[in-house]
Write a protein that holds these residues in place. Sequence first.
Motif, short mmCIF file in Angstrom:
data_model
loop_
_atom_site.label_atom_id
_atom_site.label_comp_id
_atom_site.label_asym_id
_atom_site.label_seq_id
_atom_site.Cartn_x
_atom_site.Cartn_y
_atom_site.Cartn_z
N CYS B 70 -11.02 11.54 -4.25
CA CYS B 70 -10.19 10.98 -5.19
C CYS B 70 -10.27 9.76 -5.77
N GLY B 71 -9.94 9.28 -6.78
CA GLY B 71 -10.03 7.90 -7.08
C GLY B 71 -9.95 7.97 -8.58
N VAL B 72 -8.74 7.34 -9.25
CA VAL B 72 -8.53 7.05 -10.57
C VAL B 72 -7.76 5.67 -10.68
N VAL B 73 -8.19 4.96 -11.81
CA VAL B 73 -7.52 3.65 -12.21
C VAL B 73 -6.11 4.06 -12.79
N VAL B 74 -5.09 3.43 -12.05
CA VAL B 74 -3.82 3.48 -12.26
C VAL B 74 -3.06 2.21 -12.74
N ASP B 75 -2.80 2.16 -14.04
CA ASP B 75 -2.11 0.84 -14.70
C ASP B 75 -3.35 -0.09 -14.21
N GLY B 76 -4.47 0.11 -14.66
CA GLY B 76 -5.40 -1.18 -14.50
C GLY B 76 -5.94 -1.30 -13.02
N VAL B 77 -5.38 -0.48 -12.20
CA VAL B 77 -5.90 -1.16 -10.42
C VAL B 77 -6.40 0.21 -10.08
N ALA B 78 -7.76 0.09 -9.40
CA ALA B 78 -8.32 1.29 -8.70
C ALA B 78 -7.44 1.73 -7.60
N HIS B 79 -7.13 3.25 -7.64
CA HIS B 79 -6.35 3.54 -6.56
C HIS B 79 -4.54 3.30 -7.02
N GLY B 80 -4.46 2.34 -7.68
CA GLY B 80 -3.10 2.28 -8.15
C GLY B 80 -2.40 1.07 -7.49
N PRO B 81 -1.17 0.70 -7.40
CA PRO B 81 -0.65 -0.46 -7.08
C PRO B 81 -0.37 -0.56 -5.43
N GLN B 82 -0.55 0.38 -4.77
CA GLN B 82 -0.06 0.24 -3.17
C GLN B 82 -1.35 0.09 -2.77
N ARG B 83 -1.47 -1.28 -2.01
CA ARG B 83 -2.43 -1.84 -1.07
C ARG B 83 -3.11 -0.81 0.17
N ARG B 84 -4.19 -0.81 0.27
CA ARG B 84 -4.86 -0.07 1.41
C ARG B 84 -4.43 1.44 1.20
N THR B 85 -4.24 2.02 -0.05
CA THR B 85 -3.97 3.21 -0.13
C THR B 85 -4.77 3.98 -1.09
N ALA B 86 -5.45 5.11 -0.80
CA ALA B 86 -6.08 5.95 -1.91
C ALA B 86 -4.94 6.62 -2.57
N CYS B 87 -5.41 6.79 -3.92
CA CYS B 87 -4.43 7.31 -4.99
C CYS B 87 -3.72 8.85 -4.46
N CYS B 88 -4.36 9.51 -3.51
CA CYS B 88 -3.70 10.75 -2.98
C CYS B 88 -2.67 10.56 -2.07
N GLN B 89 -2.55 9.27 -1.64
CA GLN B 89 -1.40 8.70 -0.73
C GLN B 89 -0.38 7.94 -1.34
N LEU B 90 -0.56 7.81 -2.59
CA LEU B 90 0.43 6.76 -3.60
C LEU B 90 1.55 7.80 -3.68
N HIS B 91 2.63 7.39 -3.46
CA HIS B 91 3.95 8.28 -3.80
C HIS B 91 4.92 7.86 -4.73
N MET B 92 5.45 8.76 -5.46
CA MET B 92 6.20 8.54 -6.65
C MET B 92 7.42 7.67 -6.53
N ARG B 93 7.58 7.42 -4.95
CA ARG B 93 8.70 6.69 -4.69
C ARG B 93 8.68 5.16 -5.16
N HIS B 94 7.45 4.92 -5.53
CA HIS B 94 7.05 3.35 -5.87
C HIS B 94 7.44 3.21 -7.50
N TYR B 95 7.70 4.48 -8.07
CA TYR B 95 8.07 4.19 -9.68
C TYR B 95 9.29 4.64 -9.75
N LYS B 96 9.78 4.53 -10.94
CA LYS B 96 11.20 4.60 -11.12
C LYS B 96 11.37 5.37 -12.56
N ASP B 97 12.57 6.20 -12.88
CA ASP B 97 12.76 6.98 -14.07
C ASP B 97 12.28 6.13 -15.29
#
Lengths: 637, 250
Positions: B70-97
């Motif tokens: 896996c690998g996509v650019v999320v909001d301009g950052v490869a794999h998204g906002p969480q450091r040292r985390t591939a986007c498959c392990q990025l969890h939605m608890r880091h976002y809000k409604d």
Amino acid sequence: MKSVLDSKIPSGPLKEKWDNYKNGIKLVNPANKRKHTVLVVGTGLAGGSAAATLAELGYKVKSFCIQDSPRRAHSIAAQGGINAAKNYPNDGDTVWRLFYDTVKGGDYRSREANVHRLAQISNNIIDQCVAQGVPFAREYGGLLDNRSFGGAQVSRTFYARGQTGQQLLLGAYQSMSRQIGLGNIEMFARQEMLDLVLVDGKARGIITRNLVTGEIERHSGDAVLLCTGGYGNVYYLSTNAKNSNVTAAWRCHKRGAAFANPCFTQIHPTCIPVSGDYQSKLTLMSESLRNDGRVWVPKKQGDTRKPRDIPEAERDYYLERRYPSFGNLVPRDVASRNAKNACDEGKGVGETKLAVYLDFAEAITRLGKDAIAARYGNLFEMYERITGENPYETPMRMYPAVHYTMGGLWVDYELQSNVEGLFVLGEANFSDHGANRLGASALMQGLADGYFVIPYTLGSYLASNELQKVDGSHAAFSAAESDAKARVEKLLSIQGTKTVTEYHRELGRIMWDYVGMSRTEEGLKKAIAEITALREDFWKNVLVPGEKTTMNKNLEFAGRLADFLELGELMARDALERQESCGGHFREEYQSEDGEAMRNDDLFTYVAAWAYSENGHTLIKEPLEYESIKLTTRSYK
Amino acid sequence: MAESMNIKLKVWRQAGPKAQGRFETYTVPDANPHMSFLELLDVLNEQLIKSGKDPIEFDHDCREGICGSCGVVVDGVAHGPQRRTACCQLHMRHYKDGDTIVVEPWRAEAFPIIKDLVVDRSAFDRIIAAGGFVSVNAGSAQDANCLPIAKTAADLAMDFAACIGCGACVAACPNASASLFTAAKISHLAMLPQGAPERKSRVTAMVNQMAEEGFGDCSNHAECEAVCPKGISISTIATMRREYFKAMLG
């Protein structure tokens, strides 16, 4: 289909069988090796090591994988380690003991000769991997470190942090890459095998689908090696990667290869529990954690206190209590069943009450946080990323999940299926783990098969058979290709109302409820009826979007699910037939008073190999003969 | 149970390698904080299929952050906002409604787009095939403990060997350089005695292959290190340069 399966176990005492075999086989002369093309399907530990090694020997190899690169096969996710009988720790290990532990761990349902060979070869694997530059963990003196795993009382597991599978796979991948660069392996990534092609009864080719363009391709060769892994995804939720599937193996089965012990599945005791109905897969936490983690539940039912608020005296460390000699390191099947029982008794923890604690507090006090971080740091981080909880401060919540399938295509001692020219390696075959696999043995088997077994047995086959030249223009290829195309078109034409995922979840629920950790005659019969109905509905009402000529993952998954819907029924049937409890197969009707599994050696010491014909499945029994080991009740108490 | 969130997604859609791409906007009304980011895409895809639309194609497999699929650019950052985390392990608890998330494929000339968020990373395989290995045939190895290796060296080699080949380093680099990927393998093998005999030919072949594939050069932006899900250090690139220089000197 022959009604008797010949395991071709070589003559002589157990310890000499492999040597006797090697001494007796015909060899392919070096100049002739390049005249043979070998098709290797799958690039995990078994397929990657086989492709590299055969190419090193001079064979022409065509290698296939469904991922975008051979480096991504699911072996990469194996965490804990790989066993070998090196006895570097000087703690009493021998080849015999590794052999014995593996047969006992498998609950006496594997072949002695195969397992003994595996134990003999185990040491060569470590040598080979170190020579490739695999960065195994080391002691300060510079020598290799070992740790303990379940089902053994010696430390024989070699490891590379929590990423042993990754490092071993990259070793095999790099060896493959070298051969790709040299032009000895032709690599076909993003290709899925859809059928096996037989000419004069022998495996001579495969039909694949290019997953980018949708094109159906024909590939011919002198032998086919199936290294396509296990079928745990029949349960929908498992620790397997999303692309892991049974299709290649099942297509071979439908062309005549017997499927052995399909009901033998391993439920791994330490996985992160399910959190909701959107869940797409489960994540395993390495068994190595049980070296230092202690498993417990509250003594009181429905206890909702935080774990740290529950005093020692009110906790039940049930594995330590019931199995004092192995404690938290009992084999996986035993640990899983006990976790289920604890939750069934209402002592489960967490939001869903389907979890037990794995607690590191005592180890952190004893060894310090740094020592624990050095051992398991990356696993702790992974746990926190997924659950949002810090395992240094609060115990992990764990529940069993489907992890590995011991069953698979039937093979003889040479790893050849009953279809000549079709060899099956690694998890895709049934051969070495009986009814339960011990931790750190899957990596050992995959690499043993690829690096050190198949080079001999395939050579013997090629040297002993005069194979006529066959290419893709043969009528058998045309027939198999039209079958594959028709299937793809059929799936796209239904345009029903339920998605592939919805059907898959439904199949998974049936399998988990009735063909999971605990099975009954009634439940299995129900499973067969429900799967049959679901399969019929699938072929009438599935909704597969998109086209056949572009990348279309829903179409890929639909084809795989269609095969799982047939396999699931066979698994239930096999579980129904086996009226005993052994290893991962627990029939509630067959248990002792204290809930331990009860084997029936008089009636069931055999491999259940299922043959397919258009009229359905028939069971062929390969009796298991134990010459060197005495069958006893497996006890870890 | 956790409360559900309404998430808006702007996703890059592209029918094929040569087709014109565009952003499409979708809403997932019932996202859940425990979901992974890829599970959010799963939920969206089920929605799309049910409404007769084509689902979004994205590569994924192990969903444990180790296979590198896996690998996509999320909001301009490869794999998204969480450091040292591939986007498959990025969890939605880091976002809000109510959040909007922009999702794009890796963008690099050497990684042509296949469809939607899926790119062709086979250039990485060709870099490894050029020299990222130890030439040792099966069966010829000596006993594993004949070669003591200092624990510190073995541990460092493991740090470098941890690369999952996802391509985030390329996606994050302003030059679309594959230096971190290539250097990680070179550094892994340079740390170990097993890698020594082919040390010079390895670095030369791999660096040349990297250029041939159309990846850019490294100009020390260190964006690669920042997005690497395995935390591979940019110091590997210094090692690669040193190794290359030594090889040039013969």
